[in-house]
Design an enzyme around this catalytic site. Structure first.
Site, short mmCIF file in Angstrom:
data_model
loop_
_atom_site.label_atom_id
_atom_site.label_comp_id
_atom_site.label_asym_id
_atom_site.label_seq_id
_atom_site.Cartn_x
_atom_site.Cartn_y
_atom_site.Cartn_z
N ARG A 50 0.85 -1.20 0.00
CA ARG A 50 0.00 0.00 0.00
C ARG A 50 0.88 1.24 0.00
O ARG A 50 2.09 1.17 0.06
CB ARG A 50 -1.01 -0.02 1.15
CG ARG A 50 -0.63 -0.66 2.44
CD ARG A 50 0.42 0.05 3.24
NE ARG A 50 0.09 1.44 3.44
CZ ARG A 50 0.98 2.40 3.67
NH1 ARG A 50 2.29 2.11 3.73
NH2 ARG A 50 0.63 3.65 3.84
N ALA A 52 0.67 5.18 -2.06
CA ALA A 52 0.52 5.48 -3.49
C ALA A 52 1.74 5.10 -4.35
O ALA A 52 1.60 4.35 -5.34
CB ALA A 52 0.17 6.96 -3.67
N ARG A 84 -7.54 -0.62 -6.82
CA ARG A 84 -7.94 0.50 -5.94
C ARG A 84 -8.10 1.75 -6.80
O ARG A 84 -7.31 1.95 -7.73
CB ARG A 84 -6.89 0.76 -4.85
CG ARG A 84 -6.73 -0.36 -3.83
CD ARG A 84 -5.77 0.03 -2.71
NE ARG A 84 -6.39 0.88 -1.71
CZ ARG A 84 -5.71 1.44 -0.70
NH1 ARG A 84 -4.40 1.28 -0.59
NH2 ARG A 84 -6.33 2.19 0.19
N GLN A 191 -2.37 2.60 10.00
CA GLN A 191 -1.08 2.71 9.30
C GLN A 191 -0.07 3.54 10.10
O GLN A 191 1.13 3.32 10.00
CB GLN A 191 -1.28 3.35 7.91
CG GLN A 191 -1.92 2.45 6.87
CD GLN A 191 -3.42 2.60 6.85
OE1 GLN A 191 -4.05 2.95 7.84
NE2 GLN A 191 -4.02 2.34 5.70
N ASP A 232 -2.32 10.82 -2.29
CA ASP A 232 -2.70 9.75 -3.22
C ASP A 232 -3.06 10.30 -4.59
O ASP A 232 -2.94 9.60 -5.60
CB ASP A 232 -3.86 8.94 -2.65
CG ASP A 232 -3.36 8.06 -1.53
OD1 ASP A 232 -3.27 8.54 -0.39
OD2 ASP A 232 -3.00 6.89 -1.81
N ASN A 242 -5.76 12.26 0.40
CA ASN A 242 -4.83 11.45 1.20
C ASN A 242 -5.67 10.68 2.22
O ASN A 242 -6.90 10.84 2.28
CB ASN A 242 -3.79 12.35 1.88
CG ASN A 242 -2.66 11.53 2.51
OD1 ASN A 242 -2.07 10.67 1.84
ND2 ASN A 242 -2.34 11.78 3.76
N LYS A 243 -5.02 9.88 3.01
CA LYS A 243 -5.72 9.01 3.97
C LYS A 243 -6.79 9.75 4.76
O LYS A 243 -6.59 10.89 5.18
CB LYS A 243 -4.68 8.40 4.91
CG LYS A 243 -5.21 7.52 6.01
CD LYS A 243 -6.10 6.39 5.50
CE LYS A 243 -5.42 5.53 4.46
NZ LYS A 243 -6.38 4.66 3.72
O1 MRU Z 1 -4.67 3.07 2.26
P1 MRU Z 1 -3.19 3.34 2.19
O2 MRU Z 1 -2.42 2.79 3.34
O3 MRU Z 1 -2.62 2.93 0.86
O4 MRU Z 1 -3.08 4.94 2.27
C1 MRU Z 1 -1.83 5.53 2.17
C2 MRU Z 1 -1.84 7.00 2.24
O5 MRU Z 1 -2.86 7.64 2.33
C3 MRU Z 1 -0.52 7.69 2.09
O6 MRU Z 1 -0.46 8.86 2.84
C4 MRU Z 1 -0.31 8.04 0.61
O7 MRU Z 1 -0.55 6.93 -0.19
C5 MRU Z 1 1.05 8.55 0.35
S1 MRU Z 1 2.29 7.30 0.51
C6 MRU Z 1 3.79 8.02 0.16
#
Ligand code: MRU
Length: 331
Positions: A50, A52, A84, A191, A232, A242-243
């Site tokens: 996981r 991005a 995704r 995470q 993302d 983003n998350k």
């Molecule tokens: O659902 P995830 O764990 O893939 O979400 C990840 C995030 O939101 C990160 O902040 C984003 O992908 C940037 S990773 C460098």
């Protein structure tokens, strides 16, 4: 930093993709082998792999494995591409692989697969370089004694190396700066607790884990001087997906006058999305919030749930974007 462990690599002569299963962290470091487009898509969808940039890397490398094992390029690309919806790095990497595939279409099978592998490894190497540049540009924003807040995981575990939001942190620590990082736990899948705290502690960074609802009180107490988050997908106007929870942190940062930086590679900037309203937000299954990390129930059966995996932070709340090209504060 000691983040030199490789968490996504070709194995079995390029017929398999080995990845660290991030769903098992922090208690177990187990690697799994993926051999088909369906397995790669499933690993991305379940967050085995996981973040991005790493999603893009794994998709490109996984596509090579699928083709090497006899799958049709376009079919494998479609399967992996549907894993995704939010991180644009997935389609970005697959489109780049499609361009390579068409460039080398006249080569025999072995040579074409070899060229595809090279392209996928280039995507990974370039991302590692990008992470280092983000670190170099961002490290000057961190000074001795600061409190730095981050949300989710945008570190080594999410990229080709070093991270995006964590890159300025690692780079500043390498310079010998003394500061404290606060990591939001990042519900529902943790995470921040499971991954960010894990890699920061492993690298000797002074790290304090907080629950997501504690950031406001820390800011009110003047303990947070700067926020770094990953992304993302960044729309043309700067709105950033983003998350889930990132938007809340940005609103708080604005209220308390704390600078809020988005860190990411140019490949996460999507000029085809005019604003954040055009970004598709992944909805995930209820069990992620009704069940304690997939094991013990913590909500009644039958309750309605709302579980978007990402939110969009409007560009007005973002102080600047740190990419491989520098710090942009103009949006
Ligand atoms: O659902 P995830 O764990 O893939 O979400 C990840 C995030 O939101 C990160 O902040 C984003 O992908 C940037 S990773 C460098």
């Amino acid at each position: 930093m000691t983040n030199d462990w490789d968490i996504c690599y070709f194995s079995d002569g390029g017929h398999s993709l080995t990845v660290l299963d991030q769903t098992l962290l922090p208690t177990e470091e187990r690697y799994v082998e993926l051999r088909s487009a369906a397995e790669v898509a499933d690993a991305i969808a379940r967050l085995v792999v996981r973040g991005a940039p790493l999603i893009g890397i794994a998709a490109a490398m996984g596509l090579c494995v699928a083709v090497a094992n006899g799958e049709d390029f376009e079919e494998a690309r479609r399967t992996i591409g549907a894993a995704r919806p939010t991180a644009v790095n997935l389609s970005w990497a697959l489109e780049r692989m499609a361009r390579a595939n068409s460039e080398f279409r006249n080569l025999n099978f072995e040579l074409r697969v070899e060229q595809l592998r090279e392209e996928a490894l280039k995507i990974k190497d370039e991302d590692a370089e990008t992470c280092h540049k983000i670190g170099q540009f961002g490290r000057g924003l961190i000074n001795d004694g600061m409190g730095v807040l981050t949300h989710c995981n945008a570190g080594h575990l999410a990229t080709g190396h070093y991270g995006t939001a964590l890159a300025p942190i690692y780079a500043a620590a390498e310079e010998g700066k003394q500061f404290r990082v606060y990591a939001d736990e990042t519900r529902p899948l943790l995470q921040g607790a499971r991954l960010t705290a894990y890699e920061l502690v492993k690298n000797g960074i002074d790290t304090t884990l907080i629950c997501d609802n504690m950031a406001a009180s820390l800011m009110a107490a003047g303990k947070i001087d700067i926020v770094f988050v990953g992304c993302d997908r960044v729309a043309a106007n700067g709105d950033t997906a983003n998350k889930i929870g990132t938007l809340g942190v940005a609103v708080l940062a604005k209220h308390f006058g704390v600078p809020f930086y988005v860190c990411g590679p140019q490949s996460t900037f999507d000029s085809r999305c005019a604003t954040g309203a055009d970004i598709v937000i992944e909805q995930r299954r209820s069990e992620e919030i009704t069940t304690m990390h997939y094991a013990k129930p913590m909500a009644p059966t039958g309750v309605n749930t709302y579980n978007p995996s990402f939110d969009v932070t409007p560009h007005e709340l973002i102080t600047g974007y740190i990419t491989e090209n520098g710090i942009d504060t103009t949006k």
